[in-house]
Write an enzyme that holds these catalytic residues in place. Structure first.
Site, PDB file in Angstrom:
ATOM      1  CE1 TYR A   1      37.584  43.345   7.926  1.00 43.41           C
ATOM      2  CE2 TYR A   1      38.363  45.049   9.520  1.00 43.41           C
ATOM      3  CZ  TYR A   1      38.162  44.556   8.166  1.00 43.41           C
ATOM      4  OH  TYR A   1      39.190  44.881   7.189  1.00 43.41           O
TER       5      TYR A   1
ATOM      6  CG  HIS B   1      26.140  34.068 -13.003  1.00 46.27           C
ATOM      7  ND1 HIS B   1      26.722  33.277 -13.994  1.00 46.27           N
ATOM      8  CD2 HIS B   1      25.100  33.086 -12.539  1.00 46.27           C
ATOM      9  CE1 HIS B   1      26.183  31.915 -14.198  1.00 46.27           C
ATOM     10  NE2 HIS B   1      24.948  32.042 -13.247  1.00 46.27           N
TER      11      HIS B   1
ATOM     12  CG  ASN C   1      33.265  42.092  -2.165  1.00 47.57           C
ATOM     13  OD1 ASN C   1      32.602  41.672  -2.907  1.00 47.57           O
ATOM     14  ND2 ASN C   1      33.318  43.308  -1.858  1.00 47.57           N
TER      15      ASN C   1
ATOM     16  CB  CYS D   1      34.894  44.926   1.161  1.00 44.83           C
ATOM     17  SG  CYS D   1      35.458  45.082  -0.395  1.00 44.83           S
ATOM     18  CG  HIS D   2      34.542  51.053   0.399  1.00 46.16           C
ATOM     19  ND1 HIS D   2      33.691  50.469  -0.548  1.00 46.16           N
ATOM     20  CD2 HIS D   2      33.783  52.201   0.490  1.00 46.16           C
ATOM     21  CE1 HIS D   2      32.692  51.457  -0.892  1.00 46.16           C
ATOM     22  NE2 HIS D   2      32.751  52.213  -0.234  1.00 46.16           N
TER      23      HIS D   2
ATOM     24  CD  GLU E   1      30.746  55.140   0.608  1.00 44.81           C
ATOM     25  OE1 GLU E   1      30.460  55.130   1.413  1.00 44.81           O
ATOM     26  OE2 GLU E   1      30.984  54.241  -0.322  1.00 44.81           O
TER      27      GLU E   1
END
Length: 258
Positions: free
Chosen positions: A178, A149, A201, A209-210, A238
């Site tokens: 990018y 929101h 962000n 965004c990482h 990750e």
């Protein structure tokens, strides 16, 4: 054409049924958003408005939102989540926190701090998702995402499209440059605009965004360059989990903290 036909039919019937009229107005708003992005070359297909709208809260006015803030103690420090009844406004990380090295067999806690106010449903969803991301990352794809929101998600802009493209198309354990993300969002020349979208962000980690790096393989700046160590931790986290899942076809051996 099918979408516009459906809107017109609903609008005609809506003269007698207010609920159908409201539904048609929402669909028309989505179609207009897609059309504007399509004209700007941002969306190759106007139907992608559905992808955007799926994650956007229903109400657009954020100026009078009553926000509740909750905190999560995570391996990368305290994460603050702010949101109202309609969705999440911000996720904030502590740039000066130095996490322990992310090793293949890790032991850490990820607990919700007590909040003075009762958490809204979107904040609860967000906390559950973040806990899973750090402790049982392979389950996040099955968890519902909280609605967003923040005003940035309410506008038919290239920034909004870039963020939603990143959310939908760059999966856990993957990375994109990018330039690649600019192409995925419909404008391969808009590399600088993609960088601006990453800086803008409001919900990091969930909108990952990482995972966006430089074309030369360098990780690039995170949080204005002050959070690069956090970005490296997230990428390593990750990578290790993805490698473990690939070799064992089972949960990554993360030890529970007693």
């Amino acid at each position: 054409m099918q979408l516009l036909f459906y809107i017109k039919i609903n609008h005609l019937h809506g003269q007698e049924n207010p609920e159908i009229l409201l539904q048609s107005q929402k669909l028309l708003h989505m179609a207009n958003m897609a059309a504007r992005l399509h004209q700007k070359g941002v969306l190759p297909d106007a139907g992608n408005a559905y992808v955007i709208s799926h994650y956007v809260a229903k109400k657009n006015d954020t100026s009078h939102c009553k926000q509740v803030t909750a905190a999560l103690q995570s391996p990368i420090g305290t994460i603050q989540v702010s949101g109202c009844e309609e969705g999440i406004h911000f996720i904030q990380l502590l740039e000066n926190f130095v996490p322990k090295d992310r090793t293949r067999v890790a032991s850490f806690t990820c607990e919700i701090c007590e909040s003075q106010e009762e958490m809204t449903e979107p904040v609860k969803y967000c906390m559950t998702w973040l806990q899973a991301y750090f402790s049982e990352s392979w389950t996040t794809e099955k968890l519902p995402l909280p609605a967003f929101h923040h005003p940035i998600f309410q506008q038919a802009t290239f920034t909004c499209n870039v963020l939603m493209t990143l959310l939908n198309d760059v999966k856990f354990g993957e990375m994109a440059s990018y330039k690649e993300l600019a192409a995925m969002a419909g404008n391969s020349k808009a590399v600088r605009a993609v960088g601006g979208a990453m800086r803008a962000n409001p919900v990091p980690i969930i909108v990952p965004c990482h995972r966006v790096i430089c074309s030369n393989g360098q990780i690039g700046n995170y949080m204005g360059g002050k959070g690069n160590h956090l970005k490296q931790w997230l990428l390593t986290h990750e990578k290790l989990l993805k490698e473990s899942r690939k070799t064992s076809q089972g949960p990554c051996p993360i030890l529970p903290h007693s």
